[in-house]
Structure formats: structure tokens, C-alpha cells
Design a protein around this motif. Structure first.
Motif, PDB file in Angstrom:
ATOM      1  N   ASP A 134     -40.583 -16.453   4.401  1.00 34.92           N
ATOM      2  CA  ASP A 134     -41.292 -18.278   5.240  1.00 34.92           C
ATOM      3  C   ASP A 134     -40.317 -17.614   6.545  1.00 34.92           C
ATOM      4  OD1 ASP A 134     -41.717 -21.277   5.121  1.00 34.92           O
ATOM      5  OD2 ASP A 134     -42.477 -19.375   6.714  1.00 34.92           O
ATOM      6  N   ARG A 135     -40.369 -17.972   8.106  1.00 37.19           N
ATOM      7  CA  ARG A 135     -39.712 -17.770   9.218  1.00 37.19           C
ATOM      8  C   ARG A 135     -39.388 -19.739   9.209  1.00 37.19           C
ATOM      9  NH1 ARG A 135     -35.346 -15.628  12.497  1.00 37.19           N
ATOM     10  NH2 ARG A 135     -34.371 -17.726  13.759  1.00 37.19           N
ATOM     11  N   ALA A 136     -40.380 -19.844   9.182  1.00 36.69           N
ATOM     12  CA  ALA A 136     -40.636 -21.533   9.426  1.00 36.69           C
ATOM     13  C   ALA A 136     -39.985 -21.807   9.129  1.00 36.69           C
ATOM     14  CB  ALA A 136     -42.137 -21.867   9.749  1.00 36.69           C
ATOM     15  N   SER A 137     -39.287 -21.852   7.650  1.00 40.03           N
ATOM     16  CA  SER A 137     -38.385 -22.271   6.701  1.00 40.03           C
ATOM     17  C   SER A 137     -36.607 -22.579   7.064  1.00 40.03           C
ATOM     18  CB  SER A 137     -38.116 -21.984   4.780  1.00 40.03           C
ATOM     19  OG  SER A 137     -39.932 -22.412   4.979  1.00 40.03           O
TER      20      SER A 137
ATOM     21  N   ASP B 205     -36.150 -21.955  10.598  1.00 39.31           N
ATOM     22  CA  ASP B 205     -36.154 -22.931  11.394  1.00 39.31           C
ATOM     23  C   ASP B 205     -35.658 -24.407  11.067  1.00 39.31           C
ATOM     24  OD1 ASP B 205     -38.807 -20.790  13.582  1.00 39.31           O
ATOM     25  OD2 ASP B 205     -36.136 -20.492  13.029  1.00 39.31           O
ATOM     26  N   ALA B 206     -36.808 -24.729  10.426  1.00 37.42           N
ATOM     27  CA  ALA B 206     -36.439 -26.178   9.927  1.00 37.42           C
ATOM     28  C   ALA B 206     -35.408 -26.098   9.606  1.00 37.42           C
ATOM     29  CB  ALA B 206     -37.243 -26.192   8.784  1.00 37.42           C
ATOM     30  N   LEU B 207     -34.585 -25.607   8.475  1.00 34.96           N
ATOM     31  CA  LEU B 207     -32.906 -25.311   8.069  1.00 34.96           C
ATOM     32  C   LEU B 207     -31.669 -25.939   9.411  1.00 34.96           C
ATOM     33  CD1 LEU B 207     -32.535 -23.568   4.969  1.00 34.96           C
ATOM     34  CD2 LEU B 207     -32.055 -25.590   4.724  1.00 34.96           C
ATOM     35  N   PHE B 208     -32.335 -24.662  10.429  1.00 40.88           N
ATOM     36  CA  PHE B 208     -31.897 -24.595  11.691  1.00 40.88           C
ATOM     37  C   PHE B 208     -30.787 -26.148  12.143  1.00 40.88           C
ATOM     38  CE2 PHE B 208     -29.680 -22.918  14.982  1.00 40.88           C
ATOM     39  CZ  PHE B 208     -29.878 -23.749  15.841  1.00 40.88           C
ATOM     40  N   ASP B 209     -32.872 -26.783  12.442  1.00 40.11           N
ATOM     41  CA  ASP B 209     -32.721 -27.589  13.418  1.00 40.11           C
ATOM     42  C   ASP B 209     -32.142 -29.050  12.187  1.00 40.11           C
ATOM     43  OD1 ASP B 209     -36.348 -26.831  13.661  1.00 40.11           O
ATOM     44  OD2 ASP B 209     -34.364 -26.791  15.347  1.00 40.11           O
ATOM     45  N   ARG B 210     -32.327 -28.784  10.882  1.00 42.05           N
ATOM     46  CA  ARG B 210     -31.590 -29.617  10.260  1.00 42.05           C
ATOM     47  C   ARG B 210     -29.296 -29.931  10.215  1.00 42.05           C
ATOM     48  NH1 ARG B 210     -33.905 -30.293   4.594  1.00 42.05           N
ATOM     49  NH2 ARG B 210     -35.790 -30.747   5.295  1.00 42.05           N
ATOM     50  N   TYR B 211     -29.493 -29.341  10.713  1.00 45.59           N
ATOM     51  CA  TYR B 211     -27.773 -28.560  10.429  1.00 45.59           C
ATOM     52  C   TYR B 211     -27.327 -27.921  11.008  1.00 45.59           C
ATOM     53  CZ  TYR B 211     -28.084 -29.284   5.119  1.00 45.59           C
ATOM     54  OH  TYR B 211     -28.306 -29.630   4.072  1.00 45.59           O
ATOM     55  N   ARG B 212     -28.078 -27.990  12.422  1.00 38.70           N
ATOM     56  CA  ARG B 212     -26.733 -27.325  14.042  1.00 38.70           C
ATOM     57  C   ARG B 212     -26.688 -28.347  14.274  1.00 38.70           C
ATOM     58  NH1 ARG B 212     -29.460 -28.818  19.378  1.00 38.70           N
ATOM     59  NH2 ARG B 212     -29.018 -27.401  20.741  1.00 38.70           N
ATOM     60  N   GLU B 213     -26.286 -30.022  14.770  1.00 41.59           N
ATOM     61  CA  GLU B 213     -25.514 -30.643  14.863  1.00 41.59           C
ATOM     62  C   GLU B 213     -24.490 -30.840  14.002  1.00 41.59           C
ATOM     63  OE1 GLU B 213     -27.071 -32.210  18.171  1.00 41.59           O
ATOM     64  OE2 GLU B 213     -24.965 -32.489  17.603  1.00 41.59           O
TER      65      GLU B 213
ATOM     66  N   LEU C  31     -27.946 -23.720  22.075  1.00 39.36           N
ATOM     67  CA  LEU C  31     -27.719 -23.221  20.353  1.00 39.36           C
ATOM     68  C   LEU C  31     -28.778 -23.136  19.754  1.00 39.36           C
ATOM     69  CD1 LEU C  31     -25.798 -22.336  18.628  1.00 39.36           C
ATOM     70  CD2 LEU C  31     -25.348 -24.776  17.745  1.00 39.36           C
ATOM     71  N   VAL C  32     -29.344 -22.124  19.964  1.00 40.05           N
ATOM     72  CA  VAL C  32     -31.025 -21.938  19.419  1.00 40.05           C
ATOM     73  C   VAL C  32     -30.640 -21.051  17.756  1.00 40.05           C
ATOM     74  CG1 VAL C  32     -32.024 -22.151  21.321  1.00 40.05           C
ATOM     75  CG2 VAL C  32     -31.551 -19.744  20.465  1.00 40.05           C
ATOM     76  N   ALA C  33     -31.688 -20.977  17.097  1.00 44.35           N
ATOM     77  CA  ALA C  33     -31.536 -20.182  15.390  1.00 44.35           C
ATOM     78  C   ALA C  33     -31.913 -19.023  16.184  1.00 44.35           C
ATOM     79  CB  ALA C  33     -32.895 -20.441  14.771  1.00 44.35           C
ATOM     80  N   PRO C  34     -30.419 -17.759  15.232  1.00 48.04           N
ATOM     81  CA  PRO C  34     -30.728 -16.073  15.765  1.00 48.04           C
ATOM     82  C   PRO C  34     -32.413 -16.328  15.117  1.00 48.04           C
ATOM     83  CG  PRO C  34     -28.896 -17.077  13.390  1.00 48.04           C
ATOM     84  CD  PRO C  34     -29.850 -18.007  14.373  1.00 48.04           C
ATOM     85  N   ALA C  35     -32.513 -14.675  15.797  1.00 48.25           N
ATOM     86  CA  ALA C  35     -33.372 -14.459  15.670  1.00 48.25           C
ATOM     87  C   ALA C  35     -33.520 -13.226  14.336  1.00 48.25           C
ATOM     88  CB  ALA C  35     -34.288 -13.503  16.456  1.00 48.25           C
ATOM     89  N   GLY C  36     -34.356 -13.134  13.208  1.00 48.88           N
ATOM     90  CA  GLY C  36     -34.495 -11.755  12.441  1.00 48.88           C
ATOM     91  C   GLY C  36     -34.959 -12.541  11.110  1.00 48.88           C
ATOM     92  N   MET C  37     -35.045 -11.755   9.883  1.00 51.84           N
ATOM     93  CA  MET C  37     -35.299 -11.940   9.147  1.00 51.84           C
ATOM     94  C   MET C  37     -34.010 -11.472   7.770  1.00 51.84           C
ATOM     95  SD  MET C  37     -38.240 -12.889   8.948  1.00 51.84           S
ATOM     96  CE  MET C  37     -39.026 -13.434   6.931  1.00 51.84           C
ATOM     97  N   PRO C  38     -33.926 -12.178   6.679  1.00 47.27           N
ATOM     98  CA  PRO C  38     -33.236 -11.002   5.333  1.00 47.27           C
ATOM     99  C   PRO C  38     -33.289  -9.807   5.356  1.00 47.27           C
ATOM    100  CG  PRO C  38     -34.441 -13.229   4.499  1.00 47.27           C
ATOM    101  CD  PRO C  38     -35.391 -12.668   6.185  1.00 47.27           C
ATOM    102  N   THR C  39     -31.675  -9.612   5.136  1.00 49.62           N
ATOM    103  CA  THR C  39     -31.596  -8.154   5.207  1.00 49.62           C
ATOM    104  C   THR C  39     -31.905  -7.945   3.800  1.00 49.62           C
ATOM    105  OG1 THR C  39     -29.393  -8.336   5.481  1.00 49.62           O
ATOM    106  CG2 THR C  39     -30.534  -7.902   7.581  1.00 49.62           C
ATOM    107  N   PRO C  40     -31.802  -6.636   3.596  1.00 53.95           N
ATOM    108  CA  PRO C  40     -31.582  -6.607   1.897  1.00 53.95           C
ATOM    109  C   PRO C  40     -29.848  -6.316   2.333  1.00 53.95           C
ATOM    110  CG  PRO C  40     -32.915  -4.188   3.487  1.00 53.95           C
ATOM    111  CD  PRO C  40     -32.331  -5.340   4.191  1.00 53.95           C
ATOM    112  N   PRO C  41     -30.100  -7.228   0.317  1.00 56.10           N
ATOM    113  CA  PRO C  41     -28.898  -7.400   0.268  1.00 56.10           C
ATOM    114  C   PRO C  41     -27.759  -6.039   0.023  1.00 56.10           C
ATOM    115  CG  PRO C  41     -30.174  -7.018  -1.650  1.00 56.10           C
ATOM    116  CD  PRO C  41     -30.668  -6.834  -0.374  1.00 56.10           C
ATOM    117  N   VAL C  42     -26.311  -5.736  -0.052  1.00 55.19           N
ATOM    118  CA  VAL C  42     -25.753  -4.732  -0.209  1.00 55.19           C
ATOM    119  C   VAL C  42     -25.729  -4.615  -1.223  1.00 55.19           C
ATOM    120  CG1 VAL C  42     -23.264  -4.425   0.185  1.00 55.19           C
ATOM    121  CG2 VAL C  42     -24.674  -6.589   1.508  1.00 55.19           C
TER     122      VAL C  42
END
Lengths: 203, 439
Positions: A14-17, A19-27, B64-75
């Protein structure tokens, strides 16, 4: 949703989760780096790096300690790596050299900068994590990998040292900005009154 | 007035930070309310926190925006998940694992020091074994007697015997065998043929073509007719012109009995004797070996001959009795020493000839075990149980002592390599962690 729940949801896809964490901890993460670097660009880069590390390591995440301590632990490691790299490049800065440029009101906080710079580095770090990053004792212990009792004793020593500085510091100089002079005066007078408080005597 | 503080100052701070358990926080709160000292401390701490709030920072930039992408497989970990421990125990685990590997290597090296087996004849007459048998010459200490070539000049045959028949000796050989004798005083010229020809007794001549072989055999038998075994062995020995020596019987009925004996028979009778011995019971193991002592015997004979020649020469020197008294005494001592050596060598030569003439068969017989329910014999059951308990306890103690000795024996080496490897392993581990975190 709690931080752990959001993180686990992101693990599940869930990518939206995230984003929510990012918004919460960005500052908070930004402020963490801003208080420890002189250049805002470095703070921005390190913040980005921290969230990127969080994203890439999401599959390995396990809710053992609080998410907050996990995220600040990543930030602390990113900062440590950045400092080592800076040292290898010969870019050594004095403790809290970056301090003055971070504050809105340099004139009012010069004494604070000097007081914090005079602290032991370990004690200073714990004090900043507690007072500005709002981590509790357990989270600080997890981030710094020290026992909780060590956190408590170092934090107490730091605060006692600052208390001494507080009673010894003269009133700060007036700022150049006229619009802030009243505020500065109010703060100065308030601090002056506080400094008038005598230290208790042991009975 | 003195106020008793139930709480230390750090606890007051923890109370203000909300870090105490609720019940404890209530107690501290109640105390702070009534204690001027702690109340002042709390006030100071609150003031410090208030002042620290002067240090503010600007808000994060909008870019300052959230990085794009999804979780990568674990090492993929190279260590098992069970070893995903906190740092200190992980280091301990790595240290213990390293020490265990080193210990295994050290103990394996110690176990691999195995002495080579002697060459043996198997039942089909082929030589078996992976190592050469000990040379009889070397076993008798005569390895260099005839092979160094010293003192025999030109034209020496096999074993160093000159082909022209004359016995020549390097004068330095005489000096080596007779310390204290000076060649300059007595004019030894190195050629001693005439002395030998004047009647010196030569040792038993060994034909160049005759071989001397010492044959031995080992036979392990099992039989039910144990009581008849001794008489049977004596009969075999007598039939084949041999003798029994070293007969030994152990054990009491109904426990298993064993018999060991040594049979000496002429070499020519050995094969027939072995056949007869095999017929006395069921053969569990048999082996034969032979040592060729021809060269050794020849070397020994030559040494005896040379020693006798030397003895004769010294005797001639003494007859003249010219020179100082100290020199005369030295020659007498040398002659006595040579005589002793001759007697020892002659005894060895005789024993060697006897061994070559008579083969030795070592026989061991064990009675076929037959369990008996009745009458356990002279040893009562209680005594046997006690003996078993004592033996068991002793074995346990021995095994514990053995394990302790093994650990103590390997401990210094393990400690050394643990110390040596600790720093590089730690550096490597830190680099691995850093690369994992930055990933």
C-alpha cells in the motif's frame, strides 16, 4: 492508523501508507537534520536519503521497537555516515558551528548556542533528541544504542549544566530588526527576572 | 531541618519528562509538592526546557517530497536468521564460531600425525602396507658401515669388501675407533693385510649368494576346545623340530579365556607349522612378514673383522712397548675397548644368525564365549555390579579429565587466533553493516 500499521501496510504493497508516514515525519526528520547541519541543502539531502532508506528497507522492517525510534535510528546512521564522509573530505566543523544559522533569532539564542557547545557531545546529543526531537528515554536509548540509565544520567547532567549557564548568562544583545525588538526585550526581561531567582541552598 | 528524600534528582527529572510508572509518578509528585528542594529543582528543569525552545528552525522546503517506488526485496543474508542478534551477542557468536573452527583445524592436524605401518606379507604372499619396512641395517645401527665408502680405496665390491682380497683401512678409521691413539707415534701406514694373514680369527664367512631372512608370523585363533590347545601347540612345535616359549593363559571359566604363545621352528618348517597351527582352531587373523638381514649381517661381519684386525695391530704395538708410559696406557685402553666392541658385535651376529635360522610364530587363542545362566563363577553378582559401577565412574572421570586436557591443550592456540582475527573480523562486519544500512 499507528505508525507500525502504516509501515506493515506499506510492506504489503500500500503506497498510500508510506505517503502518510512521510507526511507525519517530514518535519521532525527535517528538523533533526537542520539542527545538525550548517547548510539547509545538506539537511534536505539527508532527509531525502533517510526516507529512501526507509522505503528500500521496508521489507525487512519488523515492529520490535517503536517506529519512531526505528526511523530516527536510520536518520542517525545517515547522519553518522555523512559526517564520516565529510571528515574524509577534510570538511571538519566545530561543534554547533551550524547552530547560529538555523535559528530565526540569532541574537536571542547566542547564549544557548554557547551553552550547548560547551556540553559534552554525548550529553548534547541526548539533550537535543529529548528537547527538540521529542524522543522518550527508550527511543533515545534505541537510537544511540546505550542503556536507558545512561540516557537518564547524561540528560540530567546536560540539563544541570545548562541550568548553571542559565543563571550565569547576561541579557542578550538587542536585535537589528525593529519589529522584533519588543519581543527581544520581553524575552530579555523575562530571562532577567528568572536569573534573579536564587539557587536553593541545601538545608 | 533535614528532609529525607525518597527519590534522587534524576527521578524528579524523569517525573517531569513523564518517564515514570504511574504509581511512582504519583509518589514523586506528592514529594515534590512538599519538598522545597525538589520543588526548586523541578522549577529549574522546567525553565531550562522553556529556554531551550528558543532554538527554532524553519519548516521543511516544499520540494522535499516522498521518494517514489515500492519496497525492494530484502538483501539475502549470508548468515542464518537465528544469528540476527544485537551487536554484542553477535560478536560473541562470531568469536565462538571462529574459535570452534580453529579448534577443529588444530585437533584434526593433531590426529593426522599417524606413524606409517610396517610392510607385511598378506596371506597370498604379496607385500602389503603403505610404508617401507624398517631396514634391518638401519635397525641394527649399521647404516653407514659399508655405504660411505670410506677407507676401502678402489675396487671395492658389495658391502665394501675389496675385490683384490686385501683388507685396507683408512688410518683415520683406526683413530676414530681408538681415541687417544696418535698415528704419529706408531707409524700406522694403513695397510693391514699381513696382520690379518698372520692368524687373526675371522668371523663366520657369509657367502655372497646366501641370503639371511628373518621370518615371523602372527596367528589369532578361536576355539571351543580351549583345554586342548596347549597340548596341541606343544605337539606342533615338537613335530616341526621347534619349541614353545612365552606361554601365557588368562581368564577363568565360564569367562572367556585367552592363550598367547611364541613358537620357534626352523625356517624350512615354518610353512608346515603354520598349516598345523591353523588346524587347531578357527583363524581370526593371520599375517606373515620377512626381513632380509643379509646386508646387515654382512656389514656386521666386516665390522667384526676390521675390529679384530685393529685389535691385532694394537697388540703388535704393545709388544714393542716403545714410547712414553702414557702412550702405552692409552694403547691398552684402546685395545680393551676394541675387544669389548668385538664381543658385542659377535653376540649380535650370533643372534642374527639364530633368528634367520629359526622363524618366530606368535600365536594367540581365544576361547569361544558361551554364556551361562547358572553359577556365575567365583565372582558374585554384587561384586560384579560394584566393579561395573566403579569402572563406569572411573571412565567418566577419565573422559572428563581427557576433555579438560584437550581444551587446555588447545586453549592457548585458540586464544591466540581469536585475538589475531578479532580486529579484522570486526572491521569486515562493520563494513557489511554499513553497506546493509545504506542499501
Amino acid at each position: 492508523m499507528t505508525d507500525d500499521a502504516l509501515m506493515l501496510a506499506f510492506q504489503a504493497g500500500d503506497r498510500a501508507s508510506f505517503d502518510a508516514l512521510f507526511d507525519r515525519y517530514r518535519e521532525p526528520i527535517w528538523a533533526f537534520f537542520r539542527r545538525r547541519t550548517a547548510d539547509p541543502a545538506d539537511a534536505e539531502e539527508l532527509t531525502q536519503e533517510t526516507f529512501l532508506a526507509l522505503l528500500q528497507g521496508a521489507r525487512r522492517y519488523e515492529p520490535r521497537a517503536s517506529f519512531r525510534s526505528y526511523l530516527f535510528g536510520i536518520a542517525f546512521n545517515v547522519l553518522a555516515a555523512w559526517r564520516r564522509k565529510s571528515q574524509r573530505r577534510g570538511e571538519v566543523s566545530a561543534p554547533l558551528e551550524e547552530f547560529a544559522s538555523a535559528s530565526h533569532d540569532p541574537g536571542a539564542t547566542i547564549w544557548l548556542r554557547d551553552a550547548l557547545a560547551a556540553l559534552d557531545p554525548d550529553e548534547r546529543e541526548i539533550l537535543i533528541l529529548r528537547e527538540y526531537d521529542a524522543l522518550d528515554y527508550a527511543e533515545i536509548a534505541h537510537v544511540l544504542r546505550v542503556p536507558i540509565n545512561t540516557v537518564r544520567s547524561r540528560l540530567f547532567r546536560a540539563r544541570m549544566a545548562l541550568r548553571e549557564k542559565l543563571t550565569d548568562e547576561p541579557a542578550p544583545a538587542a536585535t537589528r530588526d525593529d519589529s522584533e525588538s519588543a519581543n527581544a526585550g520581553a524575552r530579555a526581561s523575562g530571562r532577567g527576572a528568572q536569573r534573579a531567582v536564587k539557587m536553593r541552598t541545601t538545608s | 531541618m533535614t528532609i529525607t528524600h525518597e527519590f534522587n534528582r534524576e527521578e524528579v527529572m524523569a517525573y517531569l519528562d513523564g518517564e515514570l510508572a504511574p504509581a511512582r509518578a504519583l509518589q514523586v509528585h506528592a514529594h515534590v509538592e512538599t519538598c522545597p528542594e525538589c520543588s526548586a529543582l523541578a522549577s529549574d528543569l522546567r525553565q531550562v526546557s522553556t529556554n531551550l525552545r528558543d532554538w527554532t528552525v524553519e519548516s521543511a522546503p516544499s520540494r522535499l517530497v516522498a521518494p517514489a517506488g515500492m519496497p525492494t526485496p530484502p538483501v539475502r543474508r549470508w548468515w542464518p536468521r537465528a544469528l540476527a542478534l544485537p551487536i554484542a551477542p553477535r560478536w560473541i557468536a562470531i568469536g565462538v564460531a571462529s574459535a570452534a573452527v580453529l579448534g577443529f583445524v588444530v585437533l584434526t592436524q593433531m590426529q593426522l600425525r599417524v606413524r606409517p605401518a610396517a610392510k607385511e606379507w598378506d596371506l597370498n604372499g604379496r607385500i602389503s602396507g603403505s610404508a617401507d619396512a624398517v631396514s634391518p641395517t638401519r635397525a641394527l645401527g649399521y647404516a653407514s658401515a659399508s655405504k660411505d665408502g670410506r677407507g676401502f680405496g678402489n675396487g671395492t665390491g658389495r658391502g665394501g669388501v675389496p675385490t683384490d682380497g686385501a683388507m685396507r683401512r683408512d688410518p683415520s678409521q683406526i683413530v676414530a675407533m681408538s681415541p687417544g691413539v696418535s698415528l704419529d707415534n706408531f707409524g700406522v701406514n694403513g695397510t693391514l693385510g699381513p696382520q690379518v694373514q698372520q692368524g687373526q680369527t675371522a668371523p663366520a664367512a657369509v657367502s655372497q649368494s646366501a641370503q639371511m631372512i628373518e621370518r615371523t608370523g602372527i596367528v589369532n585363533l578361536q576355539t571351543e576346545k580351549f583345554d586342548d590347545m596347549r597340548a596341541g601347540l606343544e605337539r606342533v612345535a615338537a613335530t616341526h623340530h621347534g619349541s614353545l616359549s612365552g606361554l601365557n593363559v588368562q581368564g577363568d571359566p565360564p569367562n572367556q579365556r585367552t592363550l598367547s604363545a611364541t613358537m620357534r621352528v626352523p625356517v624350512a618348517e615354518m610353512d608346515a607349522a603354520l598349516v598345523a597351527v591353523r588346524g587347531l582352531g578357527r583363524v581370526l587373523q593371520e599375517s606373515q612378514s620377512s626381513d632380509d638381514v643379509t646386508d646387515a649381517h654382512r656389514d656386521l661381519a666386516i665390522r667384526i673383522s676390521n675390529a679384530k684386525v685393529e685389535e691385532a695391530r694394537l697388540g703388535e704395538i704393545l709388544k714393542d712397548r716403545t714410547g712414553k708410559l702414557s702412550d702405552v696406557l692409552a694403547v691398552e685402553q684402546a685395545q680393551s675397548r676394541v675387544r669389548t666392541q668385538i664381543e658385542q658385535m659377535e653376540a649380535e651376529e650370533l643372534a642374527m644368525r639364530n633368528r634367520a635360522a629359526q622363524s618366530t610364530i606368535t600365536i594367540s587363542v581365544q576361547e569361544r564365549y558361551r554364556a551361562e545362566l547358572a553359577d556365575s563363577g567365583p565372582t558374585p553378582v554384587g561384586t560384579r555390579l560394584r566393579n561395573a559401577l566403579v569402572d563406569g565412574a572411573r571412565a567418566a572421570i577419565d573422559s572428563a579429565v581427557g576433555a579438560t586436557l584437550a581444551v587446555l591443550g588447545a586453549a592457548p592456540t585458540l586464544l591466540l587466533w581469536t585475538i589475531v582475527l578479532f580486529v579484522p573480523v570486526r572491521i569486515l562486519w562493520r563494513r557489511l553493516r554499513r553497506s546493509t544500512i545504506s542499501a
